[in-house]
Write a protein that holds these residues in place. Structure first.
Motif, short mmCIF file in Angstrom:
data_model
loop_
_atom_site.label_atom_id
_atom_site.label_comp_id
_atom_site.label_asym_id
_atom_site.label_seq_id
_atom_site.Cartn_x
_atom_site.Cartn_y
_atom_site.Cartn_z
N LEU A 139 0.87 3.97 -2.97
CA LEU A 139 0.57 5.38 -2.69
C LEU A 139 1.71 6.29 -3.13
O LEU A 139 1.48 7.38 -3.64
CB LEU A 139 0.28 5.56 -1.20
CG LEU A 139 -1.08 5.06 -0.72
CD1 LEU A 139 -1.14 5.11 0.80
CD2 LEU A 139 -2.20 5.84 -1.34
N LEU A 151 0.61 9.18 -5.75
CA LEU A 151 0.47 10.55 -5.25
C LEU A 151 1.13 11.62 -6.14
O LEU A 151 0.54 12.67 -6.34
CB LEU A 151 1.00 10.65 -3.82
CG LEU A 151 0.03 10.15 -2.75
CD1 LEU A 151 0.66 10.26 -1.37
CD2 LEU A 151 -1.29 10.88 -2.78
N SER A 154 -5.29 3.28 1.34
CA SER A 154 -5.14 3.72 2.73
C SER A 154 -5.73 2.68 3.68
O SER A 154 -5.15 2.40 4.73
CB SER A 154 -5.83 5.07 2.94
OG SER A 154 -5.25 6.04 2.12
N LEU A 155 -6.86 2.11 3.30
CA LEU A 155 -7.46 1.05 4.11
C LEU A 155 -6.56 -0.18 4.17
O LEU A 155 -6.37 -0.77 5.24
CB LEU A 155 -8.83 0.68 3.54
CG LEU A 155 -9.63 -0.36 4.31
CD1 LEU A 155 -9.99 0.18 5.68
CD2 LEU A 155 -10.87 -0.74 3.53
N ALA A 207 0.83 -1.21 0.00
CA ALA A 207 0.00 0.00 0.00
C ALA A 207 0.86 1.25 0.00
O ALA A 207 0.57 2.22 -0.71
CB ALA A 207 -0.93 -0.01 1.20
N THR A 208 1.95 1.26 0.76
CA THR A 208 2.83 2.43 0.81
C THR A 208 3.49 2.66 -0.55
O THR A 208 3.56 3.80 -1.03
CB THR A 208 3.91 2.23 1.89
OG1 THR A 208 3.27 1.98 3.13
CG2 THR A 208 4.80 3.44 2.01
N LEU A 249 -3.34 -0.16 3.90
CA LEU A 249 -2.21 0.23 4.74
C LEU A 249 -2.56 0.09 6.22
O LEU A 249 -1.81 -0.49 7.00
CB LEU A 249 -1.80 1.67 4.43
CG LEU A 249 -0.68 2.26 5.29
CD1 LEU A 249 0.62 1.53 5.03
CD2 LEU A 249 -0.54 3.74 5.03
N VAL A 250 -3.72 0.59 6.61
CA VAL A 250 -4.13 0.53 8.02
C VAL A 250 -4.33 -0.92 8.46
O VAL A 250 -3.89 -1.32 9.55
CB VAL A 250 -5.41 1.36 8.24
CG1 VAL A 250 -6.01 1.10 9.61
CG2 VAL A 250 -5.11 2.84 8.08
N LEU A 278 -7.17 5.84 -3.70
CA LEU A 278 -6.48 6.37 -2.53
C LEU A 278 -7.11 5.86 -1.24
O LEU A 278 -6.41 5.42 -0.33
CB LEU A 278 -6.49 7.90 -2.55
CG LEU A 278 -5.84 8.60 -1.36
CD1 LEU A 278 -4.34 8.32 -1.36
CD2 LEU A 278 -6.11 10.09 -1.41
N CYS A 279 -8.44 5.88 -1.16
CA CYS A 279 -9.13 5.37 0.03
C CYS A 279 -8.88 3.88 0.21
O CYS A 279 -8.64 3.41 1.32
CB CYS A 279 -10.63 5.66 -0.08
SG CYS A 279 -11.03 7.40 0.03
#
Length: 192
Positions: A124, A128, A146-147, A120-121, A149-150, A142-143
């Motif tokens: 992104l 970006l 990010s999900l 994910a990183t 990644l979390v 992006l969402c």
């Protein structure tokens, strides 16, 4: 009768061949009903805290405990919690016995989580800089990343053994919801 392979071997009925089990001293570990009471500096029985089977593997758990009423401060927008909670926290470092299979499963889960977070990183980082070119589809991507990644960070950082702490004071730690086998053979807690 002499062993022809090794003439110096002791006879098979010798007491020296029998392993002497090392007794586990539980002078600082007690039970209080369904609770496990651990005194400061105690060594825990080599029995898994999750499955209750005997094991030679262990892991160090680093966590903290705070009284339940402190969590009510979160309802006040969190600021009182952030200011008051650190004064009531008790930190804990405990070497906990765990089953080998659980340890392997947790290491595999942590590897997967680190891979997800890294994927994910990286994604992104690639997307970006191209934000202006990407268009409308960029926001859902992006969402989603990010999900991922979390979730990856959560998997990588999840504890192996979720200790359920009843309370901590200066001399004792009280744990609840352990397998019954972990409580077998322990002396009742001599409450002072």
């Amino acid at each position: 009768m002499i062993d022809e392979r090794n003439p110096y071997a002791p006879p098979p009925d010798s007491e020296s061949l029998q392993p002497v089990p090392e007794p586990w001293l539980s002078n600082l570990v007690w039970r209080d009903g369904d609770l496990l009471v651990v005194g400061r500096g105690a060594e825990l029985r080599p029995r898994c805290f999750v499955t209750g089977v005997d094991t030679d593997y262990s892991t160090v758990i680093r966590t903290y405990w705070q009284p339940r009423w402190v969590y009510l401060l979160i309802l006040m927008w969190g600021i009182p919690y952030l200011l008051i909670a650190p004064f009531f926290r008790r930190y804990l470092h405990l070497k906990v016995p765990v089953d080998r299979d659980l340890l392997v499963k947790r290491q595999r889960q942590s590897r997967r989580g680190r891979f997800m977070a890294g994927y994910a990183t990286l994604s992104l980082a690639i997307l970006l800089p191209n934000f202006e070119v990407a268009g409308i589809w960029f926001l859902p991507v992006l969402c989603g990343l990010s999900l991922v990644l979390v979730i990856g960070i959560a998997f990588a950082r999840a504890p192996l053994v979720g200790l359920q702490i009843e309370r901590i004071d200066d001399q004792t730690l009280v744990l609840r919801n352990l397998p019954r086998r972990c409580l077998e053979g322990l002396h009742p807690w001599p409450q002072e």
